[in-house]
Design a protein around this motif. Sequence first.
Motif, PDB file in Angstrom:
ATOM      1  N   ARG A   1      -8.809   2.046  -6.336  1.00 23.36           N
ATOM      2  CA  ARG A   1      -9.798   1.489  -5.564  1.00 23.36           C
ATOM      3  C   ARG A   1     -11.293   1.170  -6.576  1.00 23.36           C
ATOM      4  NH1 ARG A   1      -9.234   1.546  -0.262  1.00 23.36           N
ATOM      5  NH2 ARG A   1     -10.606   0.007  -0.060  1.00 23.36           N
TER       6      ARG A   1
ATOM      7  N   ARG B   1       5.107   5.412   2.540  1.00 22.87           N
ATOM      8  CA  ARG B   1       5.997   7.010   2.827  1.00 22.87           C
ATOM      9  C   ARG B   1       6.103   6.352   4.186  1.00 22.87           C
ATOM     10  NH1 ARG B   1       0.118  10.340   2.359  1.00 22.87           N
ATOM     11  NH2 ARG B   1       1.788  11.973   2.691  1.00 22.87           N
TER      12      ARG B   1
ATOM     13  N   ARG C   1     -15.563  -3.316  -1.556  1.00 19.81           N
ATOM     14  CA  ARG C   1     -15.219  -2.215  -0.217  1.00 19.81           C
ATOM     15  C   ARG C   1     -14.586  -0.418  -0.789  1.00 19.81           C
ATOM     16  NH1 ARG C   1     -10.414  -5.266   2.063  1.00 19.81           N
ATOM     17  NH2 ARG C   1      -9.991  -4.080   3.196  1.00 19.81           N
TER      18      ARG C   1
ATOM     19  N   GLU D   1      -1.747   8.631  10.604  1.00 17.85           N
ATOM     20  CA  GLU D   1      -2.019   9.505   9.490  1.00 17.85           C
ATOM     21  C   GLU D   1      -0.825   9.355   9.105  1.00 17.85           C
ATOM     22  OE1 GLU D   1      -4.172  10.904   7.588  1.00 17.85           O
ATOM     23  OE2 GLU D   1      -5.607  10.584   8.450  1.00 17.85           O
ATOM     24  N   SER D   2      -0.341   9.440   7.823  1.00 24.03           N
ATOM     25  CA  SER D   2       1.451   9.224   7.369  1.00 24.03           C
ATOM     26  C   SER D   2       1.653  10.442   7.529  1.00 24.03           C
ATOM     27  CB  SER D   2       1.616   8.722   6.258  1.00 24.03           C
ATOM     28  OG  SER D   2       0.319   7.519   5.733  1.00 24.03           O
TER      29      SER D   2
ATOM     30  N   ILE E   1      -3.816  -5.592   3.423  1.00 26.92           N
ATOM     31  CA  ILE E   1      -5.474  -5.405   3.141  1.00 26.92           C
ATOM     32  C   ILE E   1      -5.990  -5.795   2.331  1.00 26.92           C
ATOM     33  CG2 ILE E   1      -6.102  -2.991   2.529  1.00 26.92           C
ATOM     34  CD1 ILE E   1      -4.232  -1.732   3.144  1.00 26.92           C
TER      35      ILE E   1
ATOM     36  N   ASN F   1      -6.960  -5.783   7.939  1.00 23.50           N
ATOM     37  CA  ASN F   1      -6.569  -4.530   8.813  1.00 23.50           C
ATOM     38  C   ASN F   1      -8.075  -4.058   9.592  1.00 23.50           C
ATOM     39  OD1 ASN F   1      -7.671  -4.197   6.046  1.00 23.50           O
ATOM     40  ND2 ASN F   1      -7.876  -2.239   6.368  1.00 23.50           N
TER      41      ASN F   1
ATOM     42  N   ALA G   1     -12.073   3.098   2.497  1.00 26.96           N
ATOM     43  CA  ALA G   1     -10.909   1.974   3.328  1.00 26.96           C
ATOM     44  C   ALA G   1     -11.519   2.509   4.386  1.00 26.96           C
ATOM     45  CB  ALA G   1      -9.439   3.463   3.274  1.00 26.96           C
ATOM     46  N   GLY G   2     -10.872   1.182   5.345  1.00 29.13           N
ATOM     47  CA  GLY G   2     -11.364   0.976   6.916  1.00 29.13           C
ATOM     48  C   GLY G   2     -12.552   0.338   7.228  1.00 29.13           C
TER      49      GLY G   2
ATOM     50  N   ILE H   1      -7.285   1.614   9.396  1.00 30.94           N
ATOM     51  CA  ILE H   1      -5.723   2.563   8.085  1.00 30.94           C
ATOM     52  C   ILE H   1      -4.491   2.114   8.951  1.00 30.94           C
ATOM     53  CG2 ILE H   1      -8.059   3.664   7.049  1.00 30.94           C
ATOM     54  CD1 ILE H   1      -6.243   5.866   8.143  1.00 30.94           C
ATOM     55  N   LEU H   2      -3.674   1.576   7.959  1.00 28.04           N
ATOM     56  CA  LEU H   2      -2.657   1.433   7.746  1.00 28.04           C
ATOM     57  C   LEU H   2      -1.580   3.012   7.179  1.00 28.04           C
ATOM     58  CD1 LEU H   2      -2.072  -1.523   7.525  1.00 28.04           C
ATOM     59  CD2 LEU H   2      -2.141  -1.084   9.507  1.00 28.04           C
ATOM     60  N   PRO H   3      -1.088   3.206   7.936  1.00 28.25           N
ATOM     61  CA  PRO H   3      -0.106   2.565   8.586  1.00 28.25           C
ATOM     62  C   PRO H   3      -0.485   3.504   9.908  1.00 28.25           C
ATOM     63  CG  PRO H   3       1.008   4.899   7.757  1.00 28.25           C
ATOM     64  CD  PRO H   3      -0.291   4.441   6.797  1.00 28.25           C
TER      65      PRO H   3
ATOM     66  N   ALA I   1       0.927  -1.620   0.099  1.00 26.03           N
ATOM     67  CA  ALA I   1       0.744  -0.051  -0.022  1.00 26.03           C
ATOM     68  C   ALA I   1       0.679   1.155  -0.134  1.00 26.03           C
ATOM     69  CB  ALA I   1      -0.556   0.109   0.814  1.00 26.03           C
ATOM     70  N   PRO I   2       0.697   2.572  -1.009  1.00 23.47           N
ATOM     71  CA  PRO I   2       1.308   3.167  -0.714  1.00 23.47           C
ATOM     72  C   PRO I   2       1.407   4.322   0.568  1.00 23.47           C
ATOM     73  CG  PRO I   2      -1.206   3.528  -2.098  1.00 23.47           C
ATOM     74  CD  PRO I   2      -0.950   2.692  -1.248  1.00 23.47           C
ATOM     75  N   ASN I   3       0.492   4.439   1.558  1.00 24.14           N
ATOM     76  CA  ASN I   3       0.651   5.574   2.926  1.00 24.14           C
ATOM     77  C   ASN I   3       1.480   4.587   3.319  1.00 24.14           C
ATOM     78  OD1 ASN I   3      -1.378   7.847   2.031  1.00 24.14           O
ATOM     79  ND2 ASN I   3      -2.522   6.179   1.928  1.00 24.14           N
TER      80      ASN I   3
HETATM   81  N1  LIG Z   1      -4.710   9.901   5.265  1.00 27.96           N
HETATM   82  C1  LIG Z   1      -4.428   8.527   5.835  1.00 27.96           C
HETATM   83  C2  LIG Z   1      -4.607   7.911   4.270  1.00 27.96           C
HETATM   84  C3  LIG Z   1      -4.423   6.288   4.944  1.00 27.96           C
HETATM   85  C4  LIG Z   1      -4.782   5.047   3.588  1.00 27.96           C
HETATM   86  O1  LIG Z   1      -5.676   5.338   3.076  1.00 27.96           O
HETATM   87  N2  LIG Z   1      -4.352   4.329   4.290  1.00 27.96           N
HETATM   88  C5  LIG Z   1      -4.376   2.791   3.238  1.00 27.96           C
HETATM   89  C6  LIG Z   1      -3.800   2.163   2.751  1.00 27.96           C
HETATM   90  S1  LIG Z   1      -2.872   2.784   1.702  1.00 27.96           S
HETATM   91  C7  LIG Z   1      -5.660   1.650   4.053  1.00 27.96           C
HETATM   92  O2  LIG Z   1      -5.596   1.688   6.034  1.00 27.96           O
HETATM   93  N3  LIG Z   1      -6.637   1.032   3.306  1.00 27.96           N
HETATM   94  C8  LIG Z   1      -7.440   0.359   4.470  1.00 27.96           C
HETATM   95  C9  LIG Z   1      -9.006   0.161   3.433  1.00 27.96           C
HETATM   96  O3  LIG Z   1      -8.334  -0.514   2.142  1.00 27.96           O
HETATM   97  O4  LIG Z   1      -9.449  -0.863   4.137  1.00 27.96           O
HETATM   98  C10 LIG Z   1      -2.406   8.805   5.575  1.00 27.96           C
HETATM   99  O5  LIG Z   1      -2.333   9.540   5.070  1.00 27.96           O
HETATM  100  O6  LIG Z   1      -2.651   7.978   5.782  1.00 27.96           O
END
Ligand SMILES: N[C@@H](CCC(=O)N[C@@H](CS)C(=O)NCC(=O)O)C(=O)O
Length: 211
Positions: free
Chosen positions: A113, A14, A122, A65-66, A33, A38, A125-126, A51-53, A9-11
């Motif tokens: 997505r 980072r 889905r 939040e990243s 994920i 998660n 997210a989360g 959500i992650l991270p 996952a991209p976040n």
């Molecule tokens: N604003 C959050 C966004 C975090 C986010 O969207 N993470 C995604 C992975 S990149 C996630 O946890 N998705 C969970 C899901 O799809 O259920 C940040 O910057 O950390």
Amino acid sequence: MKLYDSRLAPNPRRVRIFMAEKGMTCDTEQLDIVKGENLTDDFLNINPRGILPTLVLDDGTVLDESVAICRYLEEIQPEPKLMGHDPASKAYVEARQRHMEFDGLLPASEAFRNSFPGFAERGLAGTRDTVAAIPDLVGRGTASLARFYEALDAHLGEAPFVAGDEYTIADITALCVVDFASTAARVPVPDSCENLKRWHAEVSARPSAGA
Ligand SMILES: N[C@@H](CCC(=O)N[C@@H](CS)C(=O)NCC(=O)O)C(=O)O
């Protein structure tokens, strides 16, 4: 402290790159994920946003939040500085980092997505709630990414890095956007964006890019 991470996952990437640039490590747990790891009771008890991270500090504080996580890491280990040096550069780096998120990461997420079959139910997210993806949003994400690539290419024709003369968190976000958009969302950088391609090759060659 402990980082809840997800390799693809991209976040989370980072944060991994940010830590690697600073030479930092910590306990890490991988969650898949796509498999919904998660969204288990165990993880939702740690982070109800799912959500992650997610970084849990030794005193139990949860940061999910990243950029907030990166801010914390920058404060506890200031060198090398990745979020600016003085009031003006800190503000500028933050603005550029926000541009990378809003103009690049959000459209890439939208395109992915709403097209990835595993997330057909889905759409958000989360959450364990069933939310249908909206395939029409893929076109909007793709069009936004084209504008993003063009603007970033123009900027990188004037400056070596995303926020000027130094590598910063804005480059980290941009790298994660470009790689995620190119692979997961299938919107690669056009060949005409030569400055962007030059920058991408340079930042991808840094050891932290493999984190
Ligand atoms: N604003 C959050 C966004 C975090 C986010 O969207 N993470 C995604 C992975 S990149 C996630 O946890 N998705 C969970 C899901 O799809 O259920 C940040 O910057 O950390």
